[in-house]
Every structure is written in structure tokens, then in C-alpha cells.
Design a protein around this motif. Sequence first.
Motif, PDB file in Angstrom:
ATOM      1  N   SER A 188      41.617  24.912  33.612  1.00 62.07           N
ATOM      2  CA  SER A 188      41.038  25.319  34.629  1.00 62.07           C
ATOM      3  C   SER A 188      42.252  25.871  34.956  1.00 62.07           C
ATOM      4  CB  SER A 188      41.018  23.869  35.588  1.00 62.07           C
ATOM      5  OG  SER A 188      41.465  23.634  36.767  1.00 62.07           O
ATOM      6  N   SER A 189      43.247  25.808  35.522  1.00 66.32           N
ATOM      7  CA  SER A 189      44.560  26.277  36.135  1.00 66.32           C
ATOM      8  C   SER A 189      45.067  28.237  35.310  1.00 66.32           C
ATOM      9  CB  SER A 189      46.186  25.488  36.562  1.00 66.32           C
ATOM     10  OG  SER A 189      45.121  24.072  37.663  1.00 66.32           O
ATOM     11  N   ALA A 190      45.160  26.302  33.896  1.00 63.98           N
ATOM     12  CA  ALA A 190      45.460  28.092  32.771  1.00 63.98           C
ATOM     13  C   ALA A 190      44.563  29.395  32.570  1.00 63.98           C
ATOM     14  CB  ALA A 190      45.679  27.202  31.379  1.00 63.98           C
ATOM     15  N   ALA A 191      43.078  29.250  32.704  1.00 63.86           N
ATOM     16  CA  ALA A 191      42.013  29.805  32.366  1.00 63.86           C
ATOM     17  C   ALA A 191      41.713  31.073  34.178  1.00 63.86           C
ATOM     18  CB  ALA A 191      41.072  28.945  31.866  1.00 63.86           C
ATOM     19  N   MET A 192      41.729  30.050  35.376  1.00 65.31           N
ATOM     20  CA  MET A 192      41.856  30.719  35.959  1.00 65.31           C
ATOM     21  C   MET A 192      43.501  31.635  36.616  1.00 65.31           C
ATOM     22  SD  MET A 192      40.251  28.800  39.431  1.00 65.31           S
ATOM     23  CE  MET A 192      38.855  27.072  38.876  1.00 65.31           C
ATOM     24  N   ASP A 193      44.242  31.383  36.091  1.00 60.55           N
ATOM     25  CA  ASP A 193      45.573  32.362  36.497  1.00 60.55           C
ATOM     26  C   ASP A 193      45.211  33.060  35.119  1.00 60.55           C
ATOM     27  OD1 ASP A 193      48.197  32.482  37.670  1.00 60.55           O
ATOM     28  OD2 ASP A 193      48.825  32.694  35.720  1.00 60.55           O
ATOM     29  N   TYR A 194      44.436  33.657  34.349  1.00 59.48           N
ATOM     30  CA  TYR A 194      44.444  33.853  32.929  1.00 59.48           C
ATOM     31  C   TYR A 194      43.722  35.321  33.909  1.00 59.48           C
ATOM     32  CZ  TYR A 194      42.577  36.768  28.634  1.00 59.48           C
ATOM     33  OH  TYR A 194      42.469  37.313  28.097  1.00 59.48           O
ATOM     34  N   MET A 195      42.467  34.710  34.428  1.00 58.60           N
ATOM     35  CA  MET A 195      41.419  35.483  34.945  1.00 58.60           C
ATOM     36  C   MET A 195      41.729  36.016  35.821  1.00 58.60           C
ATOM     37  SD  MET A 195      37.977  32.942  34.616  1.00 58.60           S
ATOM     38  CE  MET A 195      37.047  33.904  34.714  1.00 58.60           C
ATOM     39  N   TRP A 196      42.845  35.816  37.097  1.00 57.67           N
ATOM     40  CA  TRP A 196      43.203  36.580  37.817  1.00 57.67           C
ATOM     41  C   TRP A 196      44.681  37.572  37.452  1.00 57.67           C
ATOM     42  CZ3 TRP A 196      48.973  36.361  40.146  1.00 57.67           C
ATOM     43  CH2 TRP A 196      48.583  37.292  41.649  1.00 57.67           C
ATOM     44  N   ASN A 197      45.188  36.805  37.029  1.00 56.55           N
ATOM     45  CA  ASN A 197      45.810  38.185  35.774  1.00 56.55           C
ATOM     46  C   ASN A 197      45.141  39.832  35.360  1.00 56.55           C
ATOM     47  OD1 ASN A 197      48.915  37.703  36.314  1.00 56.55           O
ATOM     48  ND2 ASN A 197      48.252  35.685  35.234  1.00 56.55           N
ATOM     49  N   THR A 198      44.190  39.189  35.064  1.00 58.61           N
ATOM     50  CA  THR A 198      43.694  40.689  34.388  1.00 58.61           C
ATOM     51  C   THR A 198      42.327  40.981  35.778  1.00 58.61           C
ATOM     52  OG1 THR A 198      41.627  38.896  33.595  1.00 58.61           O
ATOM     53  CG2 THR A 198      43.817  39.275  31.841  1.00 58.61           C
ATOM     54  N   GLY A 199      42.361  40.506  36.265  1.00 59.37           N
ATOM     55  CA  GLY A 199      41.276  41.171  37.243  1.00 59.37           C
ATOM     56  C   GLY A 199      40.437  40.820  37.367  1.00 59.37           C
ATOM     57  N   THR A 200      39.813  39.752  36.620  1.00 56.03           N
ATOM     58  CA  THR A 200      38.300  39.198  36.822  1.00 56.03           C
ATOM     59  C   THR A 200      37.810  38.254  38.204  1.00 56.03           C
ATOM     60  OG1 THR A 200      38.367  38.827  34.507  1.00 56.03           O
ATOM     61  CG2 THR A 200      36.302  37.531  35.442  1.00 56.03           C
ATOM     62  N   LEU A 201      39.042  37.504  37.762  1.00 51.95           N
ATOM     63  CA  LEU A 201      39.349  37.075  39.806  1.00 51.95           C
ATOM     64  C   LEU A 201      40.262  37.534  40.487  1.00 51.95           C
ATOM     65  CD1 LEU A 201      39.112  33.078  38.695  1.00 51.95           C
ATOM     66  CD2 LEU A 201      37.517  34.473  39.083  1.00 51.95           C
ATOM     67  N   SER A 202      40.147  37.197  41.827  1.00 56.86           N
ATOM     68  CA  SER A 202      40.603  37.658  43.361  1.00 56.86           C
ATOM     69  C   SER A 202      41.250  36.349  43.956  1.00 56.86           C
ATOM     70  CB  SER A 202      39.845  38.835  43.815  1.00 56.86           C
ATOM     71  OG  SER A 202      40.410  40.199  43.040  1.00 56.86           O
ATOM     72  N   VAL A 203      41.874  36.717  44.656  1.00 60.12           N
ATOM     73  CA  VAL A 203      42.346  35.228  45.421  1.00 60.12           C
ATOM     74  C   VAL A 203      41.991  35.383  46.931  1.00 60.12           C
ATOM     75  CG1 VAL A 203      44.639  34.228  46.895  1.00 60.12           C
ATOM     76  CG2 VAL A 203      44.730  35.081  44.701  1.00 60.12           C
ATOM     77  N   LYS A 204      40.706  34.724  47.256  1.00 59.90           N
ATOM     78  CA  LYS A 204      39.458  34.740  48.647  1.00 59.90           C
ATOM     79  C   LYS A 204      40.196  34.208  49.416  1.00 59.90           C
ATOM     80  CE  LYS A 204      35.670  33.013  50.546  1.00 59.90           C
ATOM     81  NZ  LYS A 204      34.092  32.736  50.245  1.00 59.90           N
ATOM     82  N   GLU A 205      41.367  33.253  49.265  1.00 58.44           N
ATOM     83  CA  GLU A 205      42.186  32.628  51.019  1.00 58.44           C
ATOM     84  C   GLU A 205      43.617  31.775  49.422  1.00 58.44           C
ATOM     85  OE1 GLU A 205      40.841  29.529  52.484  1.00 58.44           O
ATOM     86  OE2 GLU A 205      39.024  29.671  51.778  1.00 58.44           O
TER      87      GLU A 205
END
Length: 427
Positions: A188-205
Motif C-alpha cells: 500500500s505504501s509503495a503503490a500510494m507513493d507511486y501514485m503521488w509521484n505521478t500526480g494521481t494522488l495528492s496530499v490531503k493533509e
Amino acid sequence: MNNTEYSPALFAEILKRQLRCTMEETLMSAITMSMDELRAFLVAYQGFASSKPLASESGIVELVKRIGCIQYDPLNVVGHNPDLMLQSRFVGYDPVLLDRLLYQRRELVDGWDKMMAIYSVHDWPYFYRVRARKKEETEGTLAYRGSLEAIQYVDTVRVFIETNGAVSPAKLDLGRVANGRWGHGKLSSAAMDYMWNTGTLSVKEKRNTHKIYDLTERVLPKEIVEQADPFDSDHAFYKWYFKRRIGSLGAYWGRNGGGWLGHFVSDNQLRAQVLQELCEEGSLLRVKVEGLKEAFYMRMEDQVVLNAMCRDTEPTVTILAPLDNLLWDRKLIKDVFNFEYSWEVYRPAAARKYGYYVLPVLYGDRLVARFEPEKHLTGEPLKIANWWWEEGFEAREAAKEAVMKALREFCLYLKADGLDKEFGDKF
């Protein structure tokens, strides 16, 4: 004048060529600065004025727009690097201001620029190519770590967040990485970090340093997310990005250095080509610094800072962040400020010259000291393990009084119960 006759069309063409040559000579010419003038300009440009403005959300936003980005680092001894940077430029700064701009008003955003950074949300569409390159880099990193399987869970993570809302990687169990050498142990950490790096996810808080992720389209303003790539070519982006990086420092040389870390700008050949082109267009100004062989560059519009500098004010003391934009290039700091600085947190204790977390001290436009604060707990006194004046600097009473004033202000920023009495007695 000779007796040669020209047709009106030919005469007009000659005048046009002469005018173009004159313009090119002007644009290609360099202004000359002394080392003292360059040092004073860099300090003024970065906002280390003798009279600092009161901290405000609008002031922080304007600062970030001017310098492009603030580098982020998760270490917290006396505050995170962004907070240390902002306390050095504003009176009465409180980290709540930055948190509000990032996670409530969404005027600033976490992303990648020169390393992990904070920049204006309005720059988000302009970073399309950086995110695309970061996607390639992250895939390579995951492959090296033996964690490439994490990418298979991207759709799973998206559906989970769509259904359940923002989430921490710790709250989603997708199993462990099977063969990871190092890095994320959880899928989960690796997948979300990947998605954040690519712009799919952003930091809400953020809760301390822990990121809470949500889908970018639910975090950032709609008009920002839906804005098309503003550049019609890679080269148009390069010109914007290289000029922007010059603006992160104020004036910078073209040679390799810490200011050119990051995608695209680290390419020597590309950099030389783009800087030349920006000078020819009049977007950048070449600066010849007496005593240095390297050519410097500054944005044409930043001459207003140079022209407005006042050198007759009483010098004040500023405590700098370890990753402050002013300190990005250690060789430049050595050459221009005669100050050798290395952030030694990742060195073994036996290999450190000074200490674990050491902060430089600016006095006027000179780096005159450094000190090692101890890990601070809110409400406790600020404890200083070591203080070093620079060799050759004579710490007279005025300088010591300015230091103590700056340390008292630093205590207010930290919400500390004053300065540790033991240090005050020794100082």
C-alpha cells in the motif's frame, strides 16, 4: 558618408539588420558586479532584509512564487526545513500558516521540483513533464527494489479511495512487498507513493510527517486539475523551467552544482543551450562577477531588486534553514561567502566536523557562525549544544547583541520557554 546609393527597400533592410545587431549586442552583454555586490544581491533577493515583514499567508504565497519552491525534508529538530526557511524571512511566523496554505486554502502544494518541495498550486499544470519523468524514475526505483508488483495495485487503491475517502497507507492492507531490498515494506505504501509521484494522488493533509492521500481531482482546485499542458513543446517547457530555477536562487552560474539538481536542469548540454537562448531573447541577463571565472545569470525582471538594494542599514542576524535556497550550491557559498557548509545529518558521527543538525548564522550579508541546537520539545527552553564563530570573524558586542535578539525571536517561533540559561551565561 560614402556616395553609395541604396534603394529604399535595401536601405530599410540595412537599418533593420543594424538594429537587430544592436539589440543582440545589448541582450548578450553582461553587467558586472563585485563579489560584495553579488553577495548583497543574493541576500536581498532571498528576503533577508534588515526589516522583515510580519508573517502572513499572502506574504508566504508571494515569496514562494518568487523563489519557485521551498525544499522539504522530514527531519525535525527545531522545525522542518520549510518552517525554518519561513521563520528566517518573516517576523512572528507560525507553522500553522504554512499548514493552512497547503491543506486548507490549497494555494501551495507538495510535489517534486528541486528534490521534494512545496510550490504554488498554480504551477501544477506546468509540471506535467516533471511528473511524467518522475513516473519513469519511480518505476525504475521500484524495479531495483524488487517492488514493481506494487504498480499492479494502483486501480485497487483508486477504487478504495473513491469509496472510502482519504487514507493513510498504514490503514490499507495489501500485503507485504515480496522481495524488496529496501524502501517501502508494504504494498500500500509503495503503490500510494507511486501514485503521488505521478500526480494521481495528492496530499490531503499531513499528520506529523505521515501523508494522508486523496485523489488529486478531489484535493486540488478543479480549474487547476483540468488546465491543459501550457507548453506546446518540450523546448518551451525547458525555457520556462530553467528560467524558473534561476529565480529560485536569484543569480546563479551555469556550471554544475546543487542548484541544478532535478530532472532536465541537470543536463549540461541542454542547460548551456537553453541559457544561451534565454539570454539572446532578453529573458536572462548575464552577470560577470569580479574574481570569478564562471558566468552568472539572473532574470531580467529581478534587476529591480539589484537597483533597490540599501547597503547602509544596520546588519541583523538571521538563522538559516539547512536546505535554504541560498545554500543549495555549497561551492558557490564557499566562493561568494567564504563559508564552507555541509549538512552532516547523514554522515556517521565520527565523520562529522561540527554536528548532527547545524544551522548557519547570517549577519548582514556575511555567514559568521553556525550552531547545533538540541532536539526541541514545545514548552521547553531552547538548548544549544555547540556554537562556532567563523575563523577570522571578530564577534564584537554589536554582533553578540544581534545574535541574542535573533535567538530570542527563534524561541518565539519554537514556542520555547526562552533560551537555555547555561548557553546564555557562556555566550
